[in-house]
Design an enzyme around this catalytic site. Sequence first.
Site, PDB file in Angstrom:
ATOM      1  N   ASN A  65     -37.768 -36.675  -4.226  1.00 36.95           N
ATOM      2  CA  ASN A  65     -37.653 -35.258  -3.881  1.00 36.95           C
ATOM      3  C   ASN A  65     -36.492 -35.071  -2.918  1.00 36.95           C
ATOM      4  O   ASN A  65     -36.201 -35.967  -2.119  1.00 36.95           O
ATOM      5  CB  ASN A  65     -38.970 -34.806  -3.209  1.00 36.95           C
ATOM      6  CG  ASN A  65     -39.059 -33.301  -3.107  1.00 36.95           C
ATOM      7  OD1 ASN A  65     -38.505 -32.687  -2.198  1.00 36.95           O
ATOM      8  ND2 ASN A  65     -39.743 -32.686  -4.043  1.00 36.95           N
ATOM      9  N   TYR A  68     -36.720 -36.037   1.183  1.00 35.78           N
ATOM     10  CA  TYR A  68     -36.976 -37.447   0.838  1.00 35.78           C
ATOM     11  C   TYR A  68     -38.410 -37.944   1.042  1.00 35.78           C
ATOM     12  O   TYR A  68     -38.969 -38.574   0.146  1.00 35.78           O
ATOM     13  CB  TYR A  68     -36.013 -38.371   1.592  1.00 35.78           C
ATOM     14  CG  TYR A  68     -34.563 -38.293   1.149  1.00 35.78           C
ATOM     15  CD1 TYR A  68     -34.136 -37.411   0.157  1.00 35.78           C
ATOM     16  CD2 TYR A  68     -33.602 -39.109   1.741  1.00 35.78           C
ATOM     17  CE1 TYR A  68     -32.810 -37.339  -0.228  1.00 35.78           C
ATOM     18  CE2 TYR A  68     -32.271 -39.053   1.357  1.00 35.78           C
ATOM     19  CZ  TYR A  68     -31.876 -38.158   0.369  1.00 35.78           C
ATOM     20  OH  TYR A  68     -30.565 -38.097  -0.009  1.00 35.78           O
ATOM     21  N   GLU A  75     -46.082 -47.479  -7.256  1.00 36.46           N
ATOM     22  CA  GLU A  75     -47.396 -48.118  -7.082  1.00 36.46           C
ATOM     23  C   GLU A  75     -48.457 -47.094  -6.694  1.00 36.46           C
ATOM     24  O   GLU A  75     -49.570 -47.089  -7.215  1.00 36.46           O
ATOM     25  CB  GLU A  75     -47.342 -49.194  -5.989  1.00 36.46           C
ATOM     26  CG  GLU A  75     -46.427 -50.351  -6.307  1.00 36.46           C
ATOM     27  CD  GLU A  75     -45.004 -50.149  -5.793  1.00 36.46           C
ATOM     28  OE1 GLU A  75     -44.495 -49.014  -5.883  1.00 36.46           O
ATOM     29  OE2 GLU A  75     -44.400 -51.116  -5.312  1.00 36.46           O
TER      30      GLU A  75
HETATM   31  N1  THU Z   1     -39.999 -47.599  -4.398  1.00 40.03           N
HETATM   32  C1  THU Z   1     -41.101 -47.778  -5.183  1.00 40.03           C
HETATM   33  O1  THU Z   1     -41.445 -46.933  -6.011  1.00 40.03           O
HETATM   34  N2  THU Z   1     -41.813 -48.926  -5.019  1.00 40.03           N
HETATM   35  C2  THU Z   1     -41.436 -49.949  -4.222  1.00 40.03           C
HETATM   36  O2  THU Z   1     -42.124 -50.965  -4.168  1.00 40.03           O
HETATM   37  C3  THU Z   1     -40.210 -49.859  -3.428  1.00 40.03           C
HETATM   38  C4  THU Z   1     -39.577 -48.517  -3.381  1.00 40.03           C
HETATM   39  C5  THU Z   1     -39.203 -46.387  -4.622  1.00 40.03           C
HETATM   40  C6  THU Z   1     -39.235 -45.363  -3.535  1.00 40.03           C
HETATM   41  C7  THU Z   1     -37.929 -44.651  -3.763  1.00 40.03           C
HETATM   42  O3  THU Z   1     -38.106 -43.668  -4.769  1.00 40.03           O
HETATM   43  C8  THU Z   1     -37.004 -45.731  -4.310  1.00 40.03           C
HETATM   44  O4  THU Z   1     -37.850 -46.755  -4.775  1.00 40.03           O
HETATM   45  C9  THU Z   1     -36.048 -46.284  -3.282  1.00 40.03           C
HETATM   46  O5  THU Z   1     -36.712 -46.702  -2.153  1.00 40.03           O
END
Ligand code: THU
Length: 164
Positions: A65, A68, A75
């Site tokens: 978004n 942020y 997950e």
């Molecule tokens: N992110 C995840 O979806 N899972 C993780 O384990 C690490 C980070 C996402 C959050 C954000 O949208 C992007 O990755 C960069 O941090």
Amino acid sequence: MTQKSIQIAVEEYNSMADLPEADLVLMKLAEEALNAAYAAYSHYRVGAALRLSNGKILTGNNQENAAYPSGLCAERVAMFYAKSQFPDENIEAIAISARSEDFTIEEAVSPCGACRQVMAEYQIQQNSPIRVVMKGEKGPLLAVNSIKALLPLMFHAEELKRKG
Ligand code: THU
């Protein structure tokens, strides 16, 4: 002062083909799920696929978004969806994979602290361990058999109870 050390067991797999069949199924779906991520700002797509005790497999991906912090990791998208739809089922395992539009991800992606905390709470609530399988674009895949390996000394609801 006494010094203690905490050991964690981590499984390493050289490639996806080496994964146990149940993990492989989940990982393929996690990889598929990351394609639909909304990663407009980080260009870092993450996919998650989890298996419930009723055999159902559900997936999620990161949703970002412009404000942020309003976004959510893959997950937690998957886990909150799973527990909102099937509150009485246990999460048995979750596979996570990532791909960046800007660079090669050299190591298996490992869940952030907030996602570990959410996994920890569900693991305690359901009283059965959650297996976590992790993959990047390079390097070995990693797996742990319990969130305890990813979050030693975790904060849990017991801590909220007044003692004495
Ligand atoms: N992110 C995840 O979806 N899972 C993780 O384990 C690490 C980070 C996402 C959050 C954000 O949208 C992007 O990755 C960069 O941090």
